[in-house]
Design a protein around this motif. Structure first.
Motif, PDB file in Angstrom:
ATOM      1  N   SER A  19       0.922  -1.213  -0.057  1.00  0.00           N
ATOM      2  CA  SER A  19      -0.037   0.035  -0.057  1.00  0.00           C
ATOM      3  C   SER A  19       1.116   1.170   0.008  1.00  0.00           C
ATOM      4  O   SER A  19       2.192   1.124   0.456  1.00  0.00           O
ATOM      5  CB  SER A  19      -0.748   0.083   1.097  1.00  0.00           C
ATOM      6  N   TYR A  20       0.422   2.432  -0.734  1.00  0.00           N
ATOM      7  CA  TYR A  20       1.090   3.645  -0.466  1.00  0.00           C
ATOM      8  C   TYR A  20       0.816   4.328   0.708  1.00  0.00           C
ATOM      9  O   TYR A  20       1.176   5.568   0.733  1.00  0.00           O
ATOM     10  CB  TYR A  20       0.794   4.500  -1.666  1.00  0.00           C
ATOM     11  N   VAL A  21      -0.105   3.876   1.426  1.00  0.00           N
ATOM     12  CA  VAL A  21      -0.735   4.584   2.742  1.00  0.00           C
ATOM     13  C   VAL A  21      -0.691   3.827   3.755  1.00  0.00           C
ATOM     14  O   VAL A  21      -0.763   2.541   3.695  1.00  0.00           O
ATOM     15  CB  VAL A  21      -2.245   4.775   2.562  1.00  0.00           C
ATOM     16  N   ARG A  22      -0.291   4.608   4.994  1.00  0.00           N
ATOM     17  CA  ARG A  22      -0.452   3.840   6.263  1.00  0.00           C
ATOM     18  C   ARG A  22      -0.852   4.982   7.126  1.00  0.00           C
ATOM     19  O   ARG A  22      -0.168   5.778   7.344  1.00  0.00           O
ATOM     20  CB  ARG A  22       0.657   3.326   6.617  1.00  0.00           C
ATOM     21  N   GLY A  23      -1.928   4.782   7.909  1.00  0.00           N
ATOM     22  CA  GLY A  23      -2.424   5.732   8.814  1.00  0.00           C
ATOM     23  C   GLY A  23      -2.895   7.007   7.810  1.00  0.00           C
ATOM     24  O   GLY A  23      -3.411   6.889   6.896  1.00  0.00           O
ATOM     25  N   ARG A  24      -2.412   8.007   8.269  1.00  0.00           N
ATOM     26  CA  ARG A  24      -2.561   9.501   7.573  1.00  0.00           C
ATOM     27  C   ARG A  24      -1.272   9.799   7.116  1.00  0.00           C
ATOM     28  O   ARG A  24      -0.752  10.987   6.796  1.00  0.00           O
ATOM     29  CB  ARG A  24      -3.179  10.516   8.514  1.00  0.00           C
ATOM     30  N   VAL A  25      -0.480   8.824   6.383  1.00  0.00           N
ATOM     31  CA  VAL A  25       0.806   8.980   5.726  1.00  0.00           C
ATOM     32  C   VAL A  25       0.634   8.505   4.365  1.00  0.00           C
ATOM     33  O   VAL A  25       0.188   7.195   4.481  1.00  0.00           O
ATOM     34  CB  VAL A  25       1.869   8.187   6.451  1.00  0.00           C
ATOM     35  N   ALA A  26       0.717   9.152   3.375  1.00  0.00           N
ATOM     36  CA  ALA A  26       0.852   8.815   2.000  1.00  0.00           C
ATOM     37  C   ALA A  26       2.343   8.837   1.289  1.00  0.00           C
ATOM     38  O   ALA A  26       2.825   9.983   1.584  1.00  0.00           O
ATOM     39  CB  ALA A  26      -0.142   9.536   1.257  1.00  0.00           C
ATOM     40  N   LEU A  27       2.824   7.810   0.700  1.00  0.00           N
ATOM     41  CA  LEU A  27       3.969   7.811   0.096  1.00  0.00           C
ATOM     42  C   LEU A  27       3.617   8.167  -1.402  1.00  0.00           C
ATOM     43  O   LEU A  27       2.780   7.825  -2.101  1.00  0.00           O
ATOM     44  CB  LEU A  27       4.825   6.615   0.090  1.00  0.00           C
ATOM     45  N   LEU A  28       4.758   8.809  -2.088  1.00  0.00           N
ATOM     46  CA  LEU A  28       4.646   9.008  -3.533  1.00  0.00           C
ATOM     47  C   LEU A  28       6.047   9.155  -4.024  1.00  0.00           C
ATOM     48  O   LEU A  28       7.152   9.266  -3.486  1.00  0.00           O
ATOM     49  CB  LEU A  28       3.934  10.319  -3.880  1.00  0.00           C
ATOM     50  N   GLY A  29       6.012   9.079  -5.415  1.00  0.00           N
ATOM     51  CA  GLY A  29       7.442   9.104  -6.144  1.00  0.00           C
ATOM     52  C   GLY A  29       8.452   8.098  -5.613  1.00  0.00           C
ATOM     53  O   GLY A  29       7.805   7.068  -5.412  1.00  0.00           O
ATOM     54  N   ASP A  30       9.608   7.982  -5.810  1.00  0.00           N
ATOM     55  CA  ASP A  30      10.566   7.050  -5.444  1.00  0.00           C
ATOM     56  C   ASP A  30      10.387   6.436  -4.032  1.00  0.00           C
ATOM     57  O   ASP A  30      10.717   5.415  -4.123  1.00  0.00           O
ATOM     58  CB  ASP A  30      11.910   7.704  -5.695  1.00  0.00           C
ATOM     59  N   ALA A  31      10.001   7.176  -3.080  1.00  0.00           N
ATOM     60  CA  ALA A  31       9.507   6.595  -1.702  1.00  0.00           C
ATOM     61  C   ALA A  31       8.619   5.330  -2.047  1.00  0.00           C
ATOM     62  O   ALA A  31       8.506   4.574  -1.182  1.00  0.00           O
ATOM     63  CB  ALA A  31       8.898   7.753  -0.777  1.00  0.00           C
ATOM     64  N   ALA A  32       7.625   5.523  -3.053  1.00  0.00           N
ATOM     65  CA  ALA A  32       6.866   4.765  -3.279  1.00  0.00           C
ATOM     66  C   ALA A  32       7.004   3.571  -4.107  1.00  0.00           C
ATOM     67  O   ALA A  32       6.787   2.346  -4.168  1.00  0.00           O
ATOM     68  CB  ALA A  32       5.333   5.227  -3.581  1.00  0.00           C
ATOM     69  N   HIS A  33       7.696   3.901  -5.259  1.00  0.00           N
ATOM     70  CA  HIS A  33       7.824   2.979  -6.319  1.00  0.00           C
ATOM     71  C   HIS A  33       8.985   3.163  -7.107  1.00  0.00           C
ATOM     72  O   HIS A  33       9.218   3.399  -8.508  1.00  0.00           O
ATOM     73  CB  HIS A  33       6.500   3.151  -7.474  1.00  0.00           C
ATOM     74  N   ALA A  34      10.170   3.434  -6.544  1.00  0.00           N
ATOM     75  CA  ALA A  34      11.370   3.807  -7.204  1.00  0.00           C
ATOM     76  C   ALA A  34      11.621   2.823  -8.457  1.00  0.00           C
ATOM     77  O   ALA A  34      11.636   1.613  -8.401  1.00  0.00           O
ATOM     78  CB  ALA A  34      12.661   3.754  -6.255  1.00  0.00           C
ATOM     79  N   MET A  35      11.989   3.263  -9.444  1.00  0.00           N
ATOM     80  CA  MET A  35      11.955   2.525 -10.747  1.00  0.00           C
ATOM     81  C   MET A  35      13.358   2.725 -11.431  1.00  0.00           C
ATOM     82  O   MET A  35      13.970   3.814 -11.327  1.00  0.00           O
ATOM     83  CB  MET A  35      10.741   2.631 -11.501  1.00  0.00           C
ATOM     84  N   THR A  36      13.636   2.034 -12.337  1.00  0.00           N
ATOM     85  CA  THR A  36      14.926   2.271 -13.253  1.00  0.00           C
ATOM     86  C   THR A  36      14.248   3.348 -14.200  1.00  0.00           C
ATOM     87  O   THR A  36      13.057   3.608 -14.489  1.00  0.00           O
ATOM     88  CB  THR A  36      15.161   0.798 -13.999  1.00  0.00           C
ATOM     89  N   PRO A  37      15.470   4.127 -14.776  1.00  0.00           N
ATOM     90  CA  PRO A  37      15.078   5.187 -15.766  1.00  0.00           C
ATOM     91  C   PRO A  37      14.769   4.920 -17.287  1.00  0.00           C
ATOM     92  O   PRO A  37      14.492   5.812 -18.203  1.00  0.00           O
ATOM     93  CB  PRO A  37      16.221   6.029 -15.532  1.00  0.00           C
ATOM     94  N   HIS A  38      14.450   3.294 -17.537  1.00  0.00           N
ATOM     95  CA  HIS A  38      14.431   3.111 -18.923  1.00  0.00           C
ATOM     96  C   HIS A  38      13.335   3.543 -19.758  1.00  0.00           C
ATOM     97  O   HIS A  38      13.301   3.209 -20.753  1.00  0.00           O
ATOM     98  CB  HIS A  38      15.170   1.500 -18.909  1.00  0.00           C
ATOM     99  N   LEU A  39      12.317   3.923 -18.963  1.00  0.00           N
ATOM    100  CA  LEU A  39      11.127   4.248 -19.735  1.00  0.00           C
ATOM    101  C   LEU A  39      11.026   5.789 -19.528  1.00  0.00           C
ATOM    102  O   LEU A  39       9.931   6.499 -20.173  1.00  0.00           O
ATOM    103  CB  LEU A  39       9.787   3.562 -19.313  1.00  0.00           C
TER     104      LEU A  39
END
Length: 384
Positions: free
Chosen positions: A272-292
């Motif tokens: 999940s990207y959410v726990r309680g009242r904290v939401a993650l986004l960007g690399d904190a949530a889904h760090a990916m390689t730069p190939h796309l």
């Protein structure tokens, strides 16, 4: 009811976009940045159509377009300069509603920062803990610990996210992708296509930037942790014999402009990207390689969707965060998986027979199919 308050941890592109998205929806925002001064390290990037549509929704699309350069027609090449696949830039723009844009990271960062109230950004704030239920963030600034409470906390603190480690302690750390990369932004006024060149286990890409600049990047399959006394010389050794203008670009590059970075990604996806009242986004949530080329774009999408979901302030915030997770996690994790696949069948492919087969398939792929493939992940519109 008072003005809702959000704390955003991290003042990179995703964090500033999230702060701006919430600010435009009536939230007071406090952005905590570890660095002593606002900055965005790095060189350049390409903003695909999805990122630009997101920036339009944040009200900064036009000034950002004025700072960048629309992508020139390009595609994929071999190390000797032969084209494997060409992209019709005009057709891609008609399909997606906007051209992609090359821009320096510092220009994008500055424009996002300037769109926020000056008082929103707190620098030198090293976040050390988070409470997802209050919610609250504890940080050190000038050696003094401070705990700050809010209605919402947004974790945009990057690849090695403190918030992700605190809230999902059993999740494996980011994994080395198998590739290392070199990057530089240089002065270059001659026309250059936005293109990628593949060789066995290697690739070299070019992105024209605004104001007479150009961003190049190179990558190769290599063990983790490698470094050279002269990284530019290392790039010349590996890519200096490739087609023009690659040797000329390297000759125009100051050695101190070259950054080398091992490429990591979040190989084990978050539940999940959410726990309680904290939401993650960007690399904190889904760090990916730069190939796309979708790292920044997915962070901007996250920010726009989070802002839209939280438009009602604290009314049913739990439902708003659940909607954010429901909308963002499937798409961003699918793109992260696709980016890892793109690396395996693109830059990381080394066996001669496999390279020959891939190149042959690409040469035979109809232009319309190539266009659909290029548009697939950039075809996104903001909610509402």
């Amino acid at each position: 009811m008072g003005e809702p308050h959000a704390i955003v941890v991290g003042a990179g592109i995703g964090g500033l976009a999230a702060a701006l998205a919430l600010h435009r929806r009536g939230w007071r925002v406090t952005v905590l940045e570890r660095a002593a001064a606002p900055r965005e390290l790095g060189t350049g990037l390409t903003l695909m159509a999805n990122a630009l549509h997101g920036l339009d929704a944040l009200g900064v699309g036009d000034p950002i377009r004025r700072q960048g350069v629309p992508d020139s027609p390009g595609g994929l090449r071999t190390a000797d300069g032969r084209w494997l696949s060409r992209i019709d830039g005009a057709a891609l723009e008609r399909t997606l509603g906007t051209a992609a844009l090359g821009i320096h990271r510092t220009a994008l960062h500055r424009l996002l920062r300037e769109a926020l109230p000056a008082s929103a950004l707190v620098t030198g704030a090293d976040v050390v803990d988070v409470d997802a239920d209050l919610p609250a963030v504890t940080y050190r600034r000038n050696g003094t610990p401070t705990t700050l409470r809010a209605d919402l906390v947004v974790g945009a603190d990057g690849l090695h996210s403190v918030l992700r480690r605190r809230l999902w302690p059993d999740l494996p750390a980011p994994a080395y992708s198998g590739s290392t990369a070199w990057r530089a932004a240089i002065r270059w006024t001659a026309p250059v296509a936005t293109a990628v060149t593949w060789g066995p286990g290697r690739e070299f890409g070019t992105v024209p930037l605004g104001d007479g600049g150009l961003y190049w990047y190179a990558a190769e399959t290599a063990p983790r942790g490698g470094h050279e006394p002269d990284e530019l010389a290392a790039v010349r050794d590996r890519f200096g014999g490739w087609h023009e203008p690659i040797p000329a670009l390297l000759a125009a590059t100051p050695p101190e402009a070259v950054l080398r970075t091992d490429l990591f990604h979040l190989a084990t996806p978050l539940p999940s990207y959410v726990r309680g009242r904290v939401a993650l986004l960007g690399d904190a949530a889904h760090a990916m390689t730069p190939h796309l080329g979708q790292g920044a774009g997915q962070a901007i999408e996250d920010a726009v969707v989070l802002g839209a979901a939280c438009a009602g302030g604290t009314d049913d915030l739990a439902g708003a965060l659940a909607a954010y997770d429901r909308q963002r996690r499937p798409r961003s994790q699918a793109i992260a998986r696709a980016s890892a696949r793109a690396a395996r069948y693109g830059q990381q492919l080394r066996h001669p027979a496999a390279v020959a087969l891939r190149d042959g398939v690409l040469r035979l792929t109809p232009a319309r199919a190539a266009l659909r493939a290029a548009a697939r992940y950039a075809d996104w519109r903001p909610p509402g």
